[in-house]
Enzyme design. Structure first.
Site, PDB file in Angstrom:
ATOM      1  CE  LYS A  61       4.491  -2.982   8.859  1.00  0.00           C
ATOM      2  NZ  LYS A  61       3.102  -2.814   8.442  1.00  0.00           N
ATOM      3  NE  ARG A  75       4.440  -7.482   4.413  1.00  0.00           N
ATOM      4  CZ  ARG A  75       4.774  -6.193   4.396  1.00  0.00           C
ATOM      5  NH1 ARG A  75       6.029  -5.820   4.271  1.00  0.00           N
ATOM      6  NH2 ARG A  75       3.853  -5.269   4.486  1.00  0.00           N
ATOM      7  NE  ARG A  83       0.510   4.963   3.284  1.00  0.00           N
ATOM      8  CZ  ARG A  83       0.973   3.796   3.756  1.00  0.00           C
ATOM      9  NH1 ARG A  83       1.632   3.749   4.902  1.00  0.00           N
ATOM     10  NH2 ARG A  83       0.763   2.677   3.101  1.00  0.00           N
ATOM     11  NE  ARG A 140       2.574   2.471  -0.072  1.00  0.00           N
ATOM     12  CZ  ARG A 140       2.872   1.712   0.986  1.00  0.00           C
ATOM     13  NH1 ARG A 140       3.511   2.234   2.012  1.00  0.00           N
ATOM     14  NH2 ARG A 140       2.528   0.452   1.005  1.00  0.00           N
ATOM     15  NE  ARG A 164      -0.829  -2.467   1.192  1.00  0.00           N
ATOM     16  CZ  ARG A 164      -0.997  -1.159   1.434  1.00  0.00           C
ATOM     17  NH1 ARG A 164      -1.808  -0.445   0.672  1.00  0.00           N
ATOM     18  NH2 ARG A 164      -0.345  -0.584   2.405  1.00  0.00           N
TER      19      ARG A 164
END
Ligand code: ADP
Length: 191
Positions: free
Chosen positions: A13, A88, A127, A133, A144
């Protein structure tokens, strides 16, 4: 132009949001990025949000809604915006409707990126190696995705009922996905 971009964590996104927002000369507003900036800056908002983010849970609606309300009231968002990561939850949909109605505008389209669940877990783990992260560990990624399926996926039906959904296959190369998005939005990429 008032656009939303939706899709599961790891759908790409953020990357696509920037290209689309640039094309329409509107800011790409990512709630995840705003939260992360607050976490790095050690602000009270960041300290509050971090507890939820590290566990893969959503930050409470009230906190998130207030943050978005003040962000879209800034002058650069007067002509429009692309929201990435908001709304969300159903409660956030209602809030956003009120915010947009109050300015006499409406949401023009909701871009939905579809991806294969296992591919997404792989992307996010990769990632994690690169940017580190805090919420990209395998357990948190799975959580998630679960929270997305429970709380956010149902919003697609809400926007579909309003005829706003533009669905695009998010698998494959970034440039190919971008091309598909522009075709779906019926515009040509500016490059
Ligand atoms: P991703 O889509 O990869 O999970 P984001 O960067 O969009 O990542 O969001 C990271 C985290 O920030 C989320 O897991 C959540 O804790 C918090 N967050 C972002 N947007 C919202 C929102 N609209 N409502 C509640 N929490 C949010």
């Amino acid at each position: 132009m008032r656009l939303l971009i939706m899709g599961p964590p790891g759908a790409g996104k953020g990357t696509q949001a920037k290209a689309v927002a640039d094309h329409f000369s509107v800011p790409a507003i990512s709630t995840g990025d705003i939260f992360r900036a607050n976490v790095s800056g050690g602000t009270p908002l960041g300290i509050e949000a971090k507890k939820y983010m590290d566990a893969g849970e959503y930050v409470p609606d009230e906190v998130t809604n207030n943050m978005v309300r003040s962000r879209i009231a800034e002058s650069d968002a007067e002509k429009g915006f692309l929201l990435d990561g908001y709304p969300r939850t159903l409660a956030q949909v209602t809030e956003l409707d009120a915010m947009v109605d109050a300015t006499g505008h409406r949401i023009d389209a909701v871009l939905v990126l579809t991806v294969d669940q296992e591919a997404v877990v792989e992307r996010l783990l990769k990632r994690a190696e690169i940017d580190g992260r805090a919420d990209d560990t395998e357990d948190v990624i799975r959580r998630r995705l679960e929270v997305y399926a429970e709380e956010t996926e149902p919003l697609i039906e809400v926007y579909a009922a309003r005829n706003l959904v533009v669905e695009v296959d998010g698998m494959g190369e970034i440039a190919d996905v971008q091309q598909r998005i522009f075709e779906a939005l019926d515009v040509v990429p500016q490059s």
